[in-house]
Design an enzyme around this catalytic site. Structure first.
Site, PDB file in Angstrom:
ATOM      1  N   ARG A   9       0.840  -1.224   0.000  1.00  0.00           N
ATOM      2  CA  ARG A   9       0.000   0.000   0.000  1.00  0.00           C
ATOM      3  C   ARG A   9       0.867   1.263   0.000  1.00  0.00           C
ATOM      4  NH1 ARG A   9      -4.180  -0.638   4.726  1.00  0.00           N
ATOM      5  NH2 ARG A   9      -4.965   1.376   3.958  1.00  0.00           N
ATOM      6  N   GLU A  38     -22.811   7.048  -1.537  1.00  0.00           N
ATOM      7  CA  GLU A  38     -24.130   6.448  -1.277  1.00  0.00           C
ATOM      8  C   GLU A  38     -24.387   6.521   0.218  1.00  0.00           C
ATOM      9  OE1 GLU A  38     -23.256   2.604  -2.812  1.00  0.00           O
ATOM     10  OE2 GLU A  38     -22.128   1.989  -1.037  1.00  0.00           O
ATOM     11  N   HIS A  50      -6.258   7.230  12.642  1.00  0.00           N
ATOM     12  CA  HIS A  50      -5.842   5.837  12.459  1.00  0.00           C
ATOM     13  C   HIS A  50      -4.385   5.731  12.055  1.00  0.00           C
ATOM     14  CE1 HIS A  50     -10.294   4.535  11.712  1.00  0.00           C
ATOM     15  NE2 HIS A  50     -10.045   4.755  12.983  1.00  0.00           N
TER      16      HIS A  50
HETATM   17  C1  BV8 Z   1     -11.129   0.825  19.234  1.00  0.00           C
HETATM   18  C2  BV8 Z   1      -6.005   0.731   9.951  1.00  0.00           C
HETATM   19  C3  BV8 Z   1     -11.155   0.691  21.551  1.00  0.00           C
HETATM   20  C4  BV8 Z   1      -5.072   1.389   9.065  1.00  0.00           C
HETATM   21  C5  BV8 Z   1      -8.312   0.844  10.480  1.00  0.00           C
HETATM   22  C6  BV8 Z   1     -17.910   0.143  19.254  1.00  0.00           C
HETATM   23  C7  BV8 Z   1     -17.155   1.111  19.937  1.00  0.00           C
HETATM   24  C8  BV8 Z   1     -15.768   1.076  19.894  1.00  0.00           C
HETATM   25  C9  BV8 Z   1     -15.100   0.078  19.155  1.00  0.00           C
HETATM   26  C10 BV8 Z   1     -15.852  -0.859  18.484  1.00  0.00           C
HETATM   27  C11 BV8 Z   1     -17.244  -0.842  18.530  1.00  0.00           C
HETATM   28  N1  BV8 Z   1     -17.691  -1.870  17.794  1.00  0.00           N
HETATM   29  C12 BV8 Z   1     -16.643  -2.536  17.262  1.00  0.00           C
HETATM   30  C13 BV8 Z   1     -15.504  -1.961  17.674  1.00  0.00           C
HETATM   31  C14 BV8 Z   1     -14.164  -2.418  17.340  1.00  0.00           C
HETATM   32  C15 BV8 Z   1     -13.634  -1.859  16.040  1.00  0.00           C
HETATM   33  C16 BV8 Z   1     -14.668  -1.688  14.980  1.00  0.00           C
HETATM   34  O1  BV8 Z   1     -15.207  -0.603  14.786  1.00  0.00           O
HETATM   35  N2  BV8 Z   1     -14.918  -2.757  14.241  1.00  0.00           N
HETATM   36  C17 BV8 Z   1     -15.845  -2.686  13.132  1.00  0.00           C
HETATM   37  C18 BV8 Z   1     -15.369  -3.597  12.012  1.00  0.00           C
HETATM   38  C19 BV8 Z   1     -17.231  -3.065  13.638  1.00  0.00           C
HETATM   39  N3  BV8 Z   1     -12.967  -0.590  16.269  1.00  0.00           N
HETATM   40  C20 BV8 Z   1     -11.684  -0.612  16.692  1.00  0.00           C
HETATM   41  O2  BV8 Z   1     -11.073  -1.623  16.922  1.00  0.00           O
HETATM   42  C21 BV8 Z   1     -11.018   0.738  16.857  1.00  0.00           C
HETATM   43  N4  BV8 Z   1     -10.390   0.755  18.149  1.00  0.00           N
HETATM   44  O3  BV8 Z   1     -12.325   0.926  19.223  1.00  0.00           O
HETATM   45  O4  BV8 Z   1     -10.392   0.743  20.366  1.00  0.00           O
HETATM   46  C22 BV8 Z   1     -10.222   0.539  22.638  1.00  0.00           C
HETATM   47  C23 BV8 Z   1     -10.655   0.873  23.897  1.00  0.00           C
HETATM   48  C24 BV8 Z   1      -9.807   0.746  24.921  1.00  0.00           C
HETATM   49  C25 BV8 Z   1      -8.510   0.277  24.719  1.00  0.00           C
HETATM   50  C26 BV8 Z   1      -8.085  -0.058  23.440  1.00  0.00           C
HETATM   51  C27 BV8 Z   1      -8.949   0.070  22.391  1.00  0.00           C
HETATM   52  C28 BV8 Z   1      -9.886   0.948  15.860  1.00  0.00           C
HETATM   53  C29 BV8 Z   1     -10.443   1.142  14.482  1.00  0.00           C
HETATM   54  C30 BV8 Z   1      -9.305   1.470  13.509  1.00  0.00           C
HETATM   55  C31 BV8 Z   1      -8.928   0.243  12.755  1.00  0.00           C
HETATM   56  N5  BV8 Z   1      -7.979   0.566  11.697  1.00  0.00           N
HETATM   57  N6  BV8 Z   1      -7.374   1.041   9.582  1.00  0.00           N
HETATM   58  C32 BV8 Z   1      -5.320   0.876   7.677  1.00  0.00           C
HETATM   59  O5  BV8 Z   1      -4.940  -0.280   7.402  1.00  0.00           O
HETATM   60  O6  BV8 Z   1      -5.879   1.663   6.897  1.00  0.00           O
HETATM   61  S1  BV8 Z   1      -9.951   0.998  10.072  1.00  0.00           S
HETATM   62  C33 BV8 Z   1     -10.203   1.157   8.411  1.00  0.00           C
HETATM   63  O7  BV8 Z   1     -11.613   1.403   8.275  1.00  0.00           O
HETATM   64  C34 BV8 Z   1      -9.548   2.365   7.790  1.00  0.00           C
HETATM   65  O8  BV8 Z   1      -8.904   3.223   8.708  1.00  0.00           O
HETATM   66  C35 BV8 Z   1     -10.745   3.099   7.182  1.00  0.00           C
HETATM   67  O9  BV8 Z   1     -10.546   4.436   7.032  1.00  0.00           O
HETATM   68  C36 BV8 Z   1     -11.738   2.797   8.210  1.00  0.00           C
HETATM   69  C37 BV8 Z   1     -13.145   3.125   7.940  1.00  0.00           C
HETATM   70  O10 BV8 Z   1     -13.433   2.715   6.644  1.00  0.00           O
HETATM   71  P1  BV8 Z   1     -13.870   3.848   5.598  1.00  0.00           P
HETATM   72  O11 BV8 Z   1     -12.813   4.879   5.551  1.00  0.00           O
HETATM   73  O12 BV8 Z   1     -15.242   4.292   5.911  1.00  0.00           O
HETATM   74  O13 BV8 Z   1     -13.802   3.054   4.228  1.00  0.00           O
HETATM   75  P2  BV8 Z   1     -14.939   2.092   3.658  1.00  0.00           P
HETATM   76  O14 BV8 Z   1     -14.348   1.371   2.501  1.00  0.00           O
HETATM   77  O15 BV8 Z   1     -15.567   1.331   4.756  1.00  0.00           O
HETATM   78  O16 BV8 Z   1     -16.053   3.110   3.105  1.00  0.00           O
HETATM   79  C38 BV8 Z   1     -15.734   3.957   2.024  1.00  0.00           C
HETATM   80  C39 BV8 Z   1     -16.957   4.824   1.765  1.00  0.00           C
HETATM   81  O17 BV8 Z   1     -16.638   5.740   0.712  1.00  0.00           O
HETATM   82  C40 BV8 Z   1     -18.170   4.035   1.307  1.00  0.00           C
HETATM   83  O18 BV8 Z   1     -19.312   4.493   2.000  1.00  0.00           O
HETATM   84  C41 BV8 Z   1     -18.287   4.384  -0.185  1.00  0.00           C
HETATM   85  O19 BV8 Z   1     -19.637   4.440  -0.615  1.00  0.00           O
HETATM   86  C42 BV8 Z   1     -17.683   5.748  -0.230  1.00  0.00           C
HETATM   87  N7  BV8 Z   1     -17.095   6.103  -1.533  1.00  0.00           N
HETATM   88  C43 BV8 Z   1     -16.505   5.290  -2.428  1.00  0.00           C
HETATM   89  N8  BV8 Z   1     -16.086   6.006  -3.482  1.00  0.00           N
HETATM   90  C44 BV8 Z   1     -16.412   7.304  -3.236  1.00  0.00           C
HETATM   91  C45 BV8 Z   1     -17.058   7.366  -1.986  1.00  0.00           C
HETATM   92  N9  BV8 Z   1     -17.517   8.507  -1.467  1.00  0.00           N
HETATM   93  C46 BV8 Z   1     -17.329   9.629  -2.192  1.00  0.00           C
HETATM   94  N10 BV8 Z   1     -16.724   9.657  -3.397  1.00  0.00           N
HETATM   95  C47 BV8 Z   1     -16.255   8.519  -3.939  1.00  0.00           C
HETATM   96  N11 BV8 Z   1     -15.662   8.564  -5.149  1.00  0.00           N
END
Ligand code: BV8
Length: 241
Positions: A61, A209, A113
């Site tokens: 990447r 979307e 992140h």
């Molecule tokens: C944490 C790493 C707590 C770097 C990433 C509830 C509360 C708290 C935590 C949780 C919870 N439920 C679950 C959790 C745990 C977890 C989580 O959320 N899991 C998910 C899967 C359910 N969260 C965590 O673990 C986080 N940490 O909560 O810690 C804690 C507490 C105490 C002590 C310790 C810890 C950490 C989360 C970070 C993980 N790392 N990335 C890398 O490799 O990149 S996350 C990863 O997803 C990326 O960072 C990315 O940015 C992020 C979000 O994704 P999006 O950016 O939204 O990308 P995605 O593809 O999903 O969507 C793209 C969008 O763009 C789409 O909607 C699409 O339609 C749109 N699009 C496409 N093309 C276009 C467009 N829009 C406009 N124009 C276009 N042309």
């Protein structure tokens, strides 16, 4: 100029803002998670289990980002323009680990992140700018240890960076705009709820979307970020909201 001089704006971006620059998103049908499981490359356990695989995932990447034909798109430029021309504070919180917001000119920017162009030593904790590949034999430039470097990003299960500063900004802002994110990763996906609970800000979703959290936003505009973000910024600078 509308009387909005002291109003504060917080912007959240996700992978969708970089899509038109040529970087993959995560959850689109052709996204990164359609090719590799996040459990295998983006958790501390994955790094513990198979560091070579995690290094290779981020090396690929990083090389893609630096290969020369990846550049900021009009959405990045519009957000840098908003920061430059808006009379109050604009804080840009990005989930993205690329440097396209910086290259477009954004300065008041937080990578919650982390950043793929930085390395962190698990021995001495030093963070170093990093553009090359990294593997288990790479020496930490600060302490000289081998095998202690990791990419300076936040994996699942790890605490995102600068959360106190982010939550303070969310509570104090007058406008919260979420751009190019699916709203599926927390705590970022919960930011709009934090803003609504503070009770004073207008909330806007700009995305290709509807995201998972679309119904929480007071206003929503859909289309490619490269078109709808410049249009939105123009409207805000001309008429406020
Ligand atoms: C944490 C790493 C707590 C770097 C990433 C509830 C509360 C708290 C935590 C949780 C919870 N439920 C679950 C959790 C745990 C977890 C989580 O959320 N899991 C998910 C899967 C359910 N969260 C965590 O673990 C986080 N940490 O909560 O810690 C804690 C507490 C105490 C002590 C310790 C810890 C950490 C989360 C970070 C993980 N790392 N990335 C890398 O490799 O990149 S996350 C990863 O997803 C990326 O960072 C990315 O940015 C992020 C979000 O994704 P999006 O950016 O939204 O990308 P995605 O593809 O999903 O969507 C793209 C969008 O763009 C789409 O909607 C699409 O339609 C749109 N699009 C496409 N093309 C276009 C467009 N829009 C406009 N124009 C276009 N042309």
């Amino acid at each position: 100029m509308p009387q909005t001089a002291v109003r504060r704006i917080v912007i959240l971006t996700g992978a969708g803002v970089s899509k038109e620059s040529g970087l993959d998103t995560f959850r689109d049908p052709d996204g990164i998670w359609s090719r590799v499981r996040l459990e295998d490359v983006a958790t501390p356990a994955a790094f513990e289990r198979d560091p070579a695989r995690v290094h290779a995932f981020y090396n690929a990447r990083r090389r893609a980002l630096l290969c020369g034909d990846i550049a900021p798109n009009p959405a990045h430029a519009a957000l840098a323009r908003l920061e430059a021309e808006w009379p109050g504070e604009v804080l840009l919180v990005t989930q993205n680990i690329d440097d396209l917001h910086e290259r477009a000119g954004s300065r008041n920017l937080l990578h919650m992140h982390g950043e793929i162009l930085k390395a962190r030593c698990q021995g001495c904790r030093e963070v170093t700018p990093w553009a090359a590949d990294m593997d288990g034999d790479t020496l930490c430039p600060a302490c000289g240890r081998a095998g202690t470097l990791r990419v300076d990003v936040v994996w699942f299960g790890e605490m995102p960076f600068e959360m106190d500063r982010i939550f303070s900004a969310l509570e104090a802002c007058d406008l919260f705009v979420s751009i190019g994110t699916s709203g599926s990763v927390y705590p970022a996906a919960g930011f709009v709820q934090e803003v609504r609970m503070a009770g004073q800000a207008h909330t806007v979703e700009l995305n290709l979307e509807p995201s998972e959290g679309h119904s929480r936003f007071a206003a929503r505009h859909y289309g490619p970020a490269g078109r709808i973000v410049p249009e939105f910024v123009e409207r805000v600078l001309e008429d406020g909201w």
